[in-house]
Design an enzyme around this catalytic site. Structure first.
Site, PDB file in Angstrom:
ATOM      1  N   SER A  17       0.843  -1.197   0.000  1.00 27.49           N
ATOM      2  CA  SER A  17       0.000   0.000   0.000  1.00 27.49           C
ATOM      3  C   SER A  17       0.874   1.241   0.000  1.00 27.49           C
ATOM      4  O   SER A  17       2.054   1.196   0.345  1.00 27.49           O
ATOM      5  CB  SER A  17      -0.932   0.019   1.227  1.00 27.49           C
ATOM      6  OG  SER A  17      -0.184   0.182   2.415  1.00 27.49           O
ATOM      7  N   GLY A  18       0.251   2.341  -0.395  1.00 26.22           N
ATOM      8  CA  GLY A  18       0.917   3.637  -0.342  1.00 26.22           C
ATOM      9  C   GLY A  18       0.087   4.580   0.500  1.00 26.22           C
ATOM     10  O   GLY A  18      -1.109   4.370   0.696  1.00 26.22           O
ATOM     11  N   ARG A  19       0.745   5.620   1.006  1.00 22.81           N
ATOM     12  CA  ARG A  19       0.020   6.585   1.808  1.00 22.81           C
ATOM     13  C   ARG A  19       0.671   7.955   1.650  1.00 22.81           C
ATOM     14  O   ARG A  19       1.888   8.024   1.411  1.00 22.81           O
ATOM     15  CB  ARG A  19      -0.016   6.184   3.279  1.00 22.81           C
ATOM     16  CG  ARG A  19       1.335   6.045   3.922  1.00 22.81           C
ATOM     17  CD  ARG A  19       1.340   5.054   5.049  1.00 22.81           C
ATOM     18  NE  ARG A  19       1.088   3.704   4.613  1.00 22.81           N
ATOM     19  CZ  ARG A  19       1.985   2.897   4.058  1.00 22.81           C
ATOM     20  NH1 ARG A  19       3.216   3.321   3.843  1.00 22.81           N
ATOM     21  NH2 ARG A  19       1.667   1.690   3.690  1.00 22.81           N
ATOM     22  N   ASP A 233      12.653   3.440   2.260  1.00 17.97           N
ATOM     23  CA  ASP A 233      11.770   3.580   3.419  1.00 17.97           C
ATOM     24  C   ASP A 233      12.438   3.133   4.718  1.00 17.97           C
ATOM     25  O   ASP A 233      12.155   3.676   5.786  1.00 17.97           O
ATOM     26  CB  ASP A 233      10.438   2.863   3.197  1.00 17.97           C
ATOM     27  CG  ASP A 233      10.566   1.406   2.776  1.00 17.97           C
ATOM     28  OD1 ASP A 233      11.686   0.854   2.807  1.00 17.97           O
ATOM     29  OD2 ASP A 233       9.532   0.819   2.390  1.00 17.97           O
ATOM     30  N   THR A 234      13.374   2.171   4.631  1.00 21.13           N
ATOM     31  CA  THR A 234      14.067   1.751   5.846  1.00 21.13           C
ATOM     32  C   THR A 234      14.984   2.849   6.356  1.00 21.13           C
ATOM     33  O   THR A 234      15.138   3.029   7.575  1.00 21.13           O
ATOM     34  CB  THR A 234      14.870   0.462   5.613  1.00 21.13           C
ATOM     35  OG1 THR A 234      14.022  -0.515   5.019  1.00 21.13           O
ATOM     36  CG2 THR A 234      15.431  -0.085   6.907  1.00 21.13           C
ATOM     37  N   THR A 255       6.152  -5.699   5.865  1.00 18.88           N
ATOM     38  CA  THR A 255       6.253  -6.841   4.963  1.00 18.88           C
ATOM     39  C   THR A 255       7.585  -7.549   5.178  1.00 18.88           C
ATOM     40  O   THR A 255       7.681  -8.775   5.122  1.00 18.88           O
ATOM     41  CB  THR A 255       6.122  -6.373   3.503  1.00 18.88           C
ATOM     42  OG1 THR A 255       4.844  -5.744   3.337  1.00 18.88           O
ATOM     43  CG2 THR A 255       6.229  -7.535   2.538  1.00 18.88           C
ATOM     44  N   GLY A 398       4.906  -1.187  11.092  1.00 21.61           N
ATOM     45  CA  GLY A 398       3.603  -1.828  11.249  1.00 21.61           C
ATOM     46  C   GLY A 398       3.557  -2.892  12.317  1.00 21.61           C
ATOM     47  O   GLY A 398       2.503  -3.124  12.935  1.00 21.61           O
TER      48      GLY A 398
END
Length: 478
Positions: A17-19, A233-234, A255, A398
């Protein structure tokens, strides 16, 4: 809104997903809200598995419209994948998904030219079949004149300007982590033209202004700058680890689980390579020394196979299942591809002579125990290989919503776990933008602001770690 408070749009794209999040930052305040969330659904076409990049870009535009007026935009995403552009800057097809099969056997071909130990000593990247280097060797580049990693491609469409952000570039296996620039010798020996890449950018560098067409579509008033952030992102998530001092480990959960340390210099030993640790670049000259673990992908795939049952109830049932009854190697490549995940987990347990989990609760407990065991092993080995002891483990992302996993990780590591923030990548993205615009100080200052403003939960280790040590010695958990 106070004049001293500024708003930053963080585009944060994950594998599912994206946000678009809006961070509002002041001298002693940091608040994050969600403007728009959208699905990221890969598509299987006759030639293989592809990202639907146009849908993602549409989600970004919708998100910026929902965000309202902001002072800057930053983009982070998953690593290694890329789009190819022709001489006119037009995209040559949808980017290939890292789970596509086209890199099968490519690593062995590469090692015939540059042996694996030599490749690691030069780039510090752990072996993963989907590393950008292997994708490039497998790719038919055809008329490609430019390669842009996913966040850089979307930035290009927003601004018309091209660049290659460093933290994400460091996942290509084409960066020397000591010099923090391209590994020219490796690329030359493998016939990879580094001119395909746009010039390197650092987190915090300006990346252009939103194009007039983008302003018109989103309703934003220009000029709106785009700021390079830790676009892997990490890298953004680690920037948002609310730590003080140096004696900490982190686990970025989602994930994937990325478990490791923040160091001042890479660890390029043969022992480190054999243990499959990677040296990726972070903010302010730091190195993210970590191991990739399959992560909650295992549970996500099982939940999908079971028809999306209520996750909360599933976790409550899993907590009642006896601990460490069966474990699997959460880093095994056999779990990389989608499909039949409950059956594959059962097959791995059967093959190693362990009880075979039958119910969804038993499979879920097997997954969570296995992830906690993998976290334990990564944290222990990172400390030994880097000669860098830690006192606490920070869990961000998450997985912080999964209290059972956090407690099991504390139990397995024998160390306190501090969980939070959940939206770490978006918060790290926002902090780099705020810092570039003078609102936040150095990395330590940003982390202190996070500690003061974000909800965190502490889990103390329970029980003896001996049972985890025994489970680690089993064939499937080794």
């Amino acid at each position: 809104m106070s004049a001293s408070v500024k708003s930053y749009a963080a585009v944060d794209l994950g594998a599912s997903s994206g946000r678009v999040m809006v961070g509002r930052v002041g001298p002693d305040s940091l608040a994050l809200s969600e403007a728009h969330r959208f699905a990221n659904r890969p598509v299987r076409v006759p030639e293989g598995l592809r990202w639907d990049i146009l849908s993602l870009y549409g989600g970004v535009l919708d998100g910026l419209k929902a965000a309202g007026q902001v002072d800057s935009v930053g983009i982070d995403s998953w690593a290694v994948d890329y789009g190819l552009l022709d001489a006119d800057g037009a995209l040559l097809g949808n980017p290939v998904h890292y789970r596509d099969s086209r890199t099968e056997g490519i690593a062995q071909k590469v090692w015939g030219t540059v042996p694996a130990p030599e490749l690691y000593a030069a780039t510090g990247l752990q072996y993963a079949p989907f590393n950008t280097l292997y994708q490039l060797v497998a790719d038919r580049l055809g008329g490609a004149r430019r390669l842009l990693l996913i966040p850089d491609l979307l930035t290009y469409w927003l601004t018309g300007e091209q660049g290659t952000e460093l933290t994400n570039a460091s996942t290509t296996q084409l960066i020397d982590p000591r010099t923090r620039t391209w590994a020219h010798g490796i690329a030359e020996r493998l016939g990879i033209d580094l001119q395909l890449f746009a010039p390197l950018r650092q987190p915090g560098d300006p990346a252009g202004l939103l194009r007039p067409e983008v302003l018109e579509e989103t309703g934003l008033r220009g000029p709106v700058p785009v700021t390079a952030v830790g676009s892997h992102d990490t890298a953004s998530a680690v920037a948002a680890v609310p730590a003080s001092g140096e004696r900490f480990a982190y686990i970025c959960t989602g994930t994937w689980s990325l478990a490791g340390l923040e160091l001042d210099a890479p660890v390029l030993t043969e022992e480190s390579r054999a243990a499959n640790f990677t040296n990726e670049l972070g903010l302010d000259g730091t190195v993210r020394y970590l191991r990739n673990i399959m992560g909650l992908w295992l549970l996500q795939e099982c939940v999908r196979a079971w028809g999306d049952p209520d996750l909360g109830e599933l976790l409550l049932d899993a907590a009642k299942v006896p601990a460490l009854r069966s474990v699997v190697d959460a880093g095994d490549a056999m779990f990389l591809a989608p499909g039949r995940m409950p059956e594959r987990i059962a097959e791995a347990c059967r093959a190693s002579g362990q009880p075979v989990p039958a119910s969804p609760a038993e499979v879920t407990r097997c997954i969570l125990d296995s992830l906690a065991l993998a976290h334990r092993k990564a944290v222990q080995e990172a400390q030994r290989l880097a000669d860098h002891p830690v006192d606490v483990v920070y869990v961000v992302g998450g997985g912080t919503r999964n209290a059972l996993l956090c407690q099991l990780t504390a139990d397995a590591c024998g160390l306190p776990v501090v969980a939070g923030p959940t939206e770490a990548a978006a918060l790290g993205n926002v902090l780099v933008q705020a810092r570039a615009h003078g609102l936040v100080g150095d990395l330590a200052g940003g982390r202190a602001l996070l500690t003061r403003t974000q909800p965190l939960t502490r889990y103390e280790p329970q029980g003896d770690t001996a049972r985890w040590r025994e489970a680690q010695a089993r064939p499937a958990g080794a």
